[in-house]
Scaffold this motif. Sequence first.
Motif, PDB file in Angstrom:
ATOM      1  N   VAL A 159      44.770  31.067  29.887  1.00 11.83           N
ATOM      2  CA  VAL A 159      44.121  32.298  29.440  1.00 11.83           C
ATOM      3  C   VAL A 159      43.568  33.070  30.635  1.00 11.83           C
ATOM      4  N   TYR A 160      43.148  32.328  31.664  1.00  8.21           N
ATOM      5  CA  TYR A 160      42.561  32.941  32.858  1.00  8.21           C
ATOM      6  C   TYR A 160      43.529  32.933  34.046  1.00  8.21           C
ATOM      7  N   ALA A 176      39.089  20.582  40.065  1.00  5.36           N
ATOM      8  CA  ALA A 176      39.732  21.700  40.751  1.00  5.36           C
ATOM      9  C   ALA A 176      40.146  22.783  39.761  1.00  5.36           C
ATOM     10  N   MET A 177      40.699  22.368  38.625  1.00  3.29           N
ATOM     11  CA  MET A 177      41.115  23.329  37.606  1.00  3.29           C
ATOM     12  C   MET A 177      39.900  24.065  37.029  1.00  3.29           C
ATOM     13  N   THR A 178      38.806  23.349  36.824  1.00  3.17           N
ATOM     14  CA  THR A 178      37.579  23.962  36.307  1.00  3.17           C
ATOM     15  C   THR A 178      37.049  25.018  37.260  1.00  3.17           C
ATOM     16  N   LEU A 179      37.035  24.722  38.542  1.00  4.57           N
ATOM     17  CA  LEU A 179      36.562  25.692  39.531  1.00  4.57           C
ATOM     18  C   LEU A 179      37.451  26.928  39.552  1.00  4.57           C
ATOM     19  N   ASP A 180      38.759  26.729  39.437  1.00  2.00           N
ATOM     20  CA  ASP A 180      39.685  27.863  39.407  1.00  2.00           C
ATOM     21  C   ASP A 180      39.453  28.722  38.163  1.00  2.00           C
ATOM     22  N   VAL A 181      39.236  28.069  37.022  1.00  2.00           N
ATOM     23  CA  VAL A 181      38.991  28.798  35.777  1.00  2.00           C
ATOM     24  C   VAL A 181      37.702  29.610  35.882  1.00  2.00           C
ATOM     25  N   LEU A 182      36.652  29.018  36.417  1.00  2.00           N
ATOM     26  CA  LEU A 182      35.390  29.750  36.540  1.00  2.00           C
ATOM     27  C   LEU A 182      35.543  30.963  37.452  1.00  2.00           C
ATOM     28  N   ALA A 183      36.231  30.798  38.561  1.00  2.00           N
ATOM     29  CA  ALA A 183      36.444  31.924  39.475  1.00  2.00           C
ATOM     30  C   ALA A 183      37.170  33.062  38.778  1.00  2.00           C
ATOM     31  N   ASP A 187      35.823  36.989  37.595  1.00  2.00           N
ATOM     32  CA  ASP A 187      36.564  38.219  37.895  1.00  2.00           C
ATOM     33  C   ASP A 187      36.817  39.030  36.627  1.00  2.00           C
ATOM     34  N   LYS A 188      37.093  38.347  35.539  1.00  2.00           N
ATOM     35  CA  LYS A 188      37.418  39.012  34.277  1.00  2.00           C
ATOM     36  C   LYS A 188      36.173  39.544  33.577  1.00  2.00           C
ATOM     37  N   HIS A 189      35.040  38.878  33.770  1.00  2.00           N
ATOM     38  CA  HIS A 189      33.795  39.252  33.076  1.00  2.00           C
ATOM     39  C   HIS A 189      32.690  39.452  34.117  1.00  2.00           C
ATOM     40  N   PRO A 190      32.625  40.615  34.742  1.00  2.00           N
ATOM     41  CA  PRO A 190      31.676  40.862  35.834  1.00  2.00           C
ATOM     42  C   PRO A 190      30.212  40.645  35.458  1.00  2.00           C
ATOM     43  N   LYS A 191      29.890  40.725  34.162  1.00  2.00           N
ATOM     44  CA  LYS A 191      28.492  40.540  33.769  1.00  2.00           C
ATOM     45  C   LYS A 191      27.987  39.139  34.132  1.00  2.00           C
ATOM     46  N   LEU A 192      28.890  38.183  34.236  1.00  2.00           N
ATOM     47  CA  LEU A 192      28.492  36.826  34.610  1.00  2.00           C
ATOM     48  C   LEU A 192      28.039  36.784  36.067  1.00  2.00           C
TER      49      LEU A 192
END
Length: 237
Positions: A159-160, A176-183, A187-192
Amino acid sequence: MWTQDPWLGFDTETTGISVRSDRIVTAALILRIGGAQPVGPDQERTWLADPGVEIPAQATAVHGITTEHARTHGRPIDEVLEQVTAALVTHWTKGFPVVAFNGSYDVSILDAELRRHGLASLAQRLNGAPMLLIDPLVLDRSVDRYRKGKRTLTSMAPVYGVRASDNAHTAEVDVAMTLDVLAAMVDKHPKLAAMTAEELHSFQVIEHRKWAENFMEFLRRNGKEAHIDPNWPMSEQ
């Protein structure tokens, strides 16, 4: 901004899903300097523990670790607990966030294991320092509430725009996958990214409770009974 802080990714693989009764088998920590935009190579540490109990076949089917392998190659569980906890607490006391997918489970079972083995708890070691946790699962439920489908790590990654690894359920791969997803999520939700780490932590406390209460109400309307702990990030379930 917290996105420019070091992120310490954390994951465990265990004997089951109960915080109260199951045990840690493996743990992984990956430090990425520079948050979403690493400026240096990842720093990775992994541990294999002898949990001191039989590893059920269902758990072995998930992470691939048998009781025999853990007993032969694993390190004493109290040694692993001390080393993993020391790294986490050092990171937290510097004011930096730890990142974990469904992280409430990982920090809660770690704390339960410390207590089980007569070791100082996370709260005792932190001595009032904030335990800042960022959980892409909690955030995704909030920012994309109505998306259909599963919200496992491997389901969420595409999804990301993150490739779901073929070696998922290996602790270091999942980190590693979790860190990539968060990054990608940031980017997709700047409010975070606009929040401080402290604000984001508090935001997740509220959002998890809202999700838990709404989901339990949904289950009740459909004739099902289930208790989902509304507390985050520490859980006793």
